[in-house]
Design a protein around this motif. Structure first.
Motif, PDB file in Angstrom:
ATOM      1  N   GLY A  50      19.923 -31.791  23.733  1.00 38.50           N
ATOM      2  CA  GLY A  50      18.967 -32.923  24.403  1.00 38.50           C
ATOM      3  C   GLY A  50      18.843 -33.383  22.687  1.00 38.50           C
ATOM      4  N   ILE A  51      17.495 -34.512  23.138  1.00 35.82           N
ATOM      5  CA  ILE A  51      17.392 -35.379  21.772  1.00 35.82           C
ATOM      6  C   ILE A  51      15.477 -35.112  21.305  1.00 35.82           C
ATOM      7  CG2 ILE A  51      19.320 -36.851  22.195  1.00 35.82           C
ATOM      8  CD1 ILE A  51      17.639 -38.356  23.681  1.00 35.82           C
ATOM      9  N   GLN A  52      15.093 -34.658  21.871  1.00 38.02           N
ATOM     10  CA  GLN A  52      13.512 -35.005  21.384  1.00 38.02           C
ATOM     11  C   GLN A  52      12.566 -33.755  22.230  1.00 38.02           C
ATOM     12  OE1 GLN A  52      11.610 -38.856  23.273  1.00 38.02           O
ATOM     13  NE2 GLN A  52      10.999 -37.524  24.797  1.00 38.02           N
ATOM     14  N   LEU A  53      11.627 -33.721  21.851  1.00 35.17           N
ATOM     15  CA  LEU A  53      10.458 -32.080  21.869  1.00 35.17           C
ATOM     16  C   LEU A  53       9.110 -33.161  22.039  1.00 35.17           C
ATOM     17  CD1 LEU A  53      10.868 -28.887  21.127  1.00 35.17           C
ATOM     18  CD2 LEU A  53       9.737 -29.710  19.449  1.00 35.17           C
ATOM     19  N   LEU A  54       8.971 -32.548  23.193  1.00 32.34           N
ATOM     20  CA  LEU A  54       7.823 -33.133  24.223  1.00 32.34           C
ATOM     21  C   LEU A  54       6.709 -32.085  23.702  1.00 32.34           C
ATOM     22  CD1 LEU A  54       5.377 -34.329  25.492  1.00 32.34           C
ATOM     23  CD2 LEU A  54       6.332 -33.588  27.732  1.00 32.34           C
ATOM     24  N   LEU A  55       5.933 -32.429  22.711  1.00 28.11           N
ATOM     25  CA  LEU A  55       4.984 -31.363  22.164  1.00 28.11           C
ATOM     26  C   LEU A  55       3.437 -31.582  22.544  1.00 28.11           C
ATOM     27  CD1 LEU A  55       5.775 -28.637  19.702  1.00 28.11           C
ATOM     28  CD2 LEU A  55       4.363 -30.705  18.348  1.00 28.11           C
ATOM     29  N   GLN A  56       2.817 -30.860  22.896  1.00 30.38           N
ATOM     30  CA  GLN A  56       1.173 -30.689  23.666  1.00 30.38           C
ATOM     31  C   GLN A  56       0.929 -29.390  23.705  1.00 30.38           C
ATOM     32  OE1 GLN A  56       0.895 -34.588  27.102  1.00 30.38           O
ATOM     33  NE2 GLN A  56       2.590 -32.555  27.359  1.00 30.38           N
ATOM     34  N   GLY A  57      -0.202 -29.465  23.313  1.00 36.09           N
ATOM     35  CA  GLY A  57      -0.821 -28.398  23.209  1.00 36.09           C
ATOM     36  C   GLY A  57      -2.026 -28.332  23.398  1.00 36.09           C
ATOM     37  N   GLY A  58      -3.623 -27.029  23.605  1.00 41.51           N
ATOM     38  CA  GLY A  58      -4.922 -26.517  23.544  1.00 41.51           C
ATOM     39  C   GLY A  58      -5.368 -28.031  22.468  1.00 41.51           C
ATOM     40  N   HIS A  59      -6.793 -27.813  22.976  1.00 41.17           N
ATOM     41  CA  HIS A  59      -7.210 -28.615  21.495  1.00 41.17           C
ATOM     42  C   HIS A  59      -7.680 -27.087  20.845  1.00 41.17           C
ATOM     43  CE1 HIS A  59      -8.755 -32.284  24.180  1.00 41.17           C
ATOM     44  NE2 HIS A  59      -7.406 -32.318  24.283  1.00 41.17           N
ATOM     45  N   ASN A  60      -7.235 -27.072  20.204  1.00 41.88           N
ATOM     46  CA  ASN A  60      -7.312 -25.563  18.768  1.00 41.88           C
ATOM     47  C   ASN A  60      -8.330 -25.876  18.312  1.00 41.88           C
ATOM     48  OD1 ASN A  60      -7.032 -23.406  18.093  1.00 41.88           O
ATOM     49  ND2 ASN A  60      -4.908 -22.820  18.555  1.00 41.88           N
ATOM     50  N   PRO A  61      -8.825 -25.683  17.421  1.00 42.57           N
ATOM     51  CA  PRO A  61     -10.271 -25.920  16.670  1.00 42.57           C
ATOM     52  C   PRO A  61      -9.867 -25.444  15.105  1.00 42.57           C
ATOM     53  CG  PRO A  61     -11.279 -23.695  17.598  1.00 42.57           C
ATOM     54  CD  PRO A  61     -10.046 -24.547  18.210  1.00 42.57           C
ATOM     55  N   ASP A  62      -8.762 -24.889  15.476  1.00 41.53           N
ATOM     56  CA  ASP A  62      -8.241 -23.323  14.128  1.00 41.53           C
ATOM     57  C   ASP A  62      -7.311 -24.337  13.263  1.00 41.53           C
ATOM     58  OD1 ASP A  62     -10.569 -22.215  13.955  1.00 41.53           O
ATOM     59  OD2 ASP A  62      -9.472 -20.539  15.171  1.00 41.53           O
ATOM     60  N   LEU A  63      -7.094 -25.642  13.898  1.00 35.10           N
ATOM     61  CA  LEU A  63      -5.502 -26.423  13.510  1.00 35.10           C
ATOM     62  C   LEU A  63      -5.619 -27.400  13.477  1.00 35.10           C
ATOM     63  CD1 LEU A  63      -2.866 -25.998  16.361  1.00 35.10           C
ATOM     64  CD2 LEU A  63      -2.958 -24.531  14.593  1.00 35.10           C
ATOM     65  N   PRO A  64      -6.048 -27.350  11.931  1.00 37.01           N
ATOM     66  CA  PRO A  64      -6.237 -29.308  11.501  1.00 37.01           C
ATOM     67  C   PRO A  64      -5.366 -30.292  11.424  1.00 37.01           C
ATOM     68  CG  PRO A  64      -6.597 -27.327   9.659  1.00 37.01           C
ATOM     69  CD  PRO A  64      -5.726 -26.519  10.831  1.00 37.01           C
ATOM     70  N   LEU A  65      -6.422 -31.133  11.533  1.00 35.02           N
ATOM     71  CA  LEU A  65      -4.512 -31.907  10.939  1.00 35.02           C
ATOM     72  C   LEU A  65      -3.491 -31.872   9.981  1.00 35.02           C
ATOM     73  CD1 LEU A  65      -3.644 -34.498  11.572  1.00 35.02           C
ATOM     74  CD2 LEU A  65      -5.638 -36.322   9.456  1.00 35.02           C
ATOM     75  N   SER A  66      -3.322 -31.292   9.085  1.00 37.21           N
ATOM     76  CA  SER A  66      -2.421 -31.125   7.434  1.00 37.21           C
ATOM     77  C   SER A  66      -2.306 -30.169   8.726  1.00 37.21           C
ATOM     78  CB  SER A  66      -3.420 -30.683   6.913  1.00 37.21           C
ATOM     79  OG  SER A  66      -4.162 -29.519   7.184  1.00 37.21           O
ATOM     80  N   TRP A  67      -2.312 -29.567   9.217  1.00 36.58           N
ATOM     81  CA  TRP A  67      -0.414 -28.439  10.540  1.00 36.58           C
ATOM     82  C   TRP A  67       0.023 -29.098  11.488  1.00 36.58           C
ATOM     83  CZ3 TRP A  67       0.578 -27.045  14.572  1.00 36.58           C
ATOM     84  CH2 TRP A  67       1.353 -26.356  15.028  1.00 36.58           C
ATOM     85  N   TYR A  68      -0.651 -30.348  11.542  1.00 38.55           N
ATOM     86  CA  TYR A  68       0.091 -30.806  12.709  1.00 38.55           C
ATOM     87  C   TYR A  68       1.111 -31.720  11.450  1.00 38.55           C
ATOM     88  CZ  TYR A  68      -2.903 -29.732  16.376  1.00 38.55           C
ATOM     89  OH  TYR A  68      -3.037 -29.688  17.509  1.00 38.55           O
ATOM     90  N   GLU A  69       1.626 -32.528  10.627  1.00 41.44           N
ATOM     91  CA  GLU A  69       1.503 -33.182   9.424  1.00 41.44           C
ATOM     92  C   GLU A  69       2.060 -32.409   8.891  1.00 41.44           C
ATOM     93  OE1 GLU A  69      -1.729 -36.410   6.998  1.00 41.44           O
ATOM     94  OE2 GLU A  69      -2.049 -34.689   7.446  1.00 41.44           O
ATOM     95  N   ASP A  70       2.488 -31.555   8.400  1.00 31.64           N
ATOM     96  CA  ASP A  70       3.258 -30.480   7.843  1.00 31.64           C
ATOM     97  C   ASP A  70       4.385 -30.798   8.565  1.00 31.64           C
ATOM     98  OD1 ASP A  70       1.942 -30.535   5.885  1.00 31.64           O
ATOM     99  OD2 ASP A  70       0.622 -28.451   5.488  1.00 31.64           O
ATOM    100  N   LEU A  71       4.645 -30.046  10.045  1.00 32.83           N
ATOM    101  CA  LEU A  71       4.905 -29.289  10.980  1.00 32.83           C
ATOM    102  C   LEU A  71       5.946 -30.316  11.791  1.00 32.83           C
ATOM    103  CD1 LEU A  71       5.403 -27.852  13.271  1.00 32.83           C
ATOM    104  CD2 LEU A  71       4.075 -28.624  14.984  1.00 32.83           C
TER     105      LEU A  71
END
Length: 398
Positions: A101-122
């Motif tokens: 595999g070469i890629q992650l298809l990453l999607q999820g719910g609209h979780n109010p407890d995950l701020p933009l910084s969580w995605y950036e750090d991930l």
């Protein structure tokens, strides 16, 4: 009338909305397939059918959107809600790389407890550990959700995500790009038609390539399916940023909306008219994950030139009752038995080579994985580093 439209398509001319609707409604299924197959052969004359080895990971099922066609989401505070930890995601990437595999298809719910910084750090953490691994992540409604949470405009959110490691954006959350339908499906609040298209426009302007999708078979009319395709065609004329179109039928089991699933014939007709209408899209994927392997194989005679993803993992469609699984060996066998040569690709549809299982031993995958085992209620330790907005989230993060 139908014969005239068939001749027009064969001549390579573009159909308008009324013409496309007439052909969709009235042409024999075999004739639609023949037209679509001829366009596919003209765009892809080498007899190749591609596929990608990636993993479809849903990082959270907590969602405030509450779309009535979705069986996957859980409300804030649900005991069945989850957020995957960074370590869990790293393990999934390791497993993906192990099978080519070469890629992650990453999607999820609209979780109010995950701020933009969580995605950036991930994203940064993924790129630090796996520099060449690609992140095909966050559908337009998720980007809009982050824009609202952060109070930043969409272009700024996209810019920050790119800086953190985002490589491309999947076309999820499109459903039907007609606001009448979106209101009935309770997805108008997460993204209007214009908002969905605007995210894709900004993504293309920022240099990202994206896919486009359509989920049909809920409350829309045939006219609205065609309108959806025309809105995509117009944006593709403007930006040229879409790599592929994927359509699938609504899966009704365990959903609030309920209903019945569209037939395989409806799927093949819809796929074929998409190949005809979306004359500026190079690639159409077969949706074997909702239709099964054999209809997926038949899709290659109705306009599809790509078998989509090996997936490895799937959660959303499975929650609504569909659980088809095809590993690389079975995908390749379906392609080759239909008379095509099978080649691996990346998200940009660059051909990467022959099947991995012919180069080295790869364990057979007879069932798609899930995000988490049932009953696993672990809370990732790193969530404590990010501010929560919901009462439940705040209680979990002292």
């Amino acid at each position: 009338m139908v014969d005239r439209l068939i001749d027009k398509v064969r001549a390579g001319s573009r159909l308008d909305g009324a013409e496309a609707l007439e052909l969709y409604r009235s042409a024999p299924t075999a004739a639609l397939g023949e037209l679509a197959d001829a366009i596919r052969a003209r765009k892809h004359p080498g007899g190749l059918v591609t596929y990608i080895i990636d993993r479809n990971v849903n990082y959270t099922n907590v969602c405030v959107a509450k779309c009535n066609f979705c069986a996957f989401y859980r409300p804030v505070g649900s005991t069945d809600g989850y957020v995957l930890g960074f370590a869990e995601l790293f393990r999934k990437i390791d497993e993906t790389i192990a099978v080519g595999g070469i890629q992650l298809l990453l999607q999820g719910g609209h979780n109010p407890d995950l701020p933009l910084s969580w995605y950036e750090d991930l994203f940064r953490a993924v790129k630090e550990r796996y520099p060449s691994f690609k992140l095909h992540a966050l559908s337009p409604p998720e980007v809009i959700h982050l824009s609202r949470l952060s109070q930043l405009p969409v272009p700024a959110v996209i810019g920050r995500l790119i800086a953190a490691g985002l490589d491309s954006i999947p076309g999820g959350g499109a459903e039907i790009l007609v606001d009448r339908v979106r209101k009935l499906l309770h997805c108008y609040g997460k993204a209007t038609t214009d908002e969905w298209l605007d995210v894709m426009r900004h993504a293309h302007l920022a240099g990202l390539r994206t896919t486009a999708t359509m989920m049909y078979g809920t409350v829309e009319t045939a006219e609205e399916r065609i309108e959806h395709m025309l809105r995509l065609r117009d944006l593709q004329d403007e930006t040229g940023g879409f790599t592929a179109f994927i359509t699938w039928s609504y899966q009704p089991d365990h959903t609030e909306l309920s209903g019945t699933e569209a037939t395989g014939i409806d799927y093949l007709r819809t796929l074929a008219i998409a190949r005809i209408v979306l004359d500026n899209f190079d690639n159409l994927q077969a949706s074997w994950v909702t239709q099964g392997g054999k209809v997926g194989q038949l899709s290659l005679a109705y306009g599809a030139n790509d078998m989509g993803s090996v997936m490895i993992e799937e959660n959303v469609v499975r929650a609504a009752g569909a659980s088809y699984c095809m590993d690389e060996l079975e995908i390749v066998r379906n392609i080759e038995d239909a008379g095509f040569a099978a080649k691996r690709r990346n998200m940009h549809y660059d051909v990467l080579g022959d099947p991995i299982f012919r180069e080295r031993d790869v364990p057979r995958m007879l069932e798609l994985a899930t995000s988490r085992e049932a009953g696993d209620t672990r809370v990732p330790e790193e969530l404590r580093l990010y501010p929560a907005r919901s009462r439940t989230g705040k209680a979990m993060r002292p």
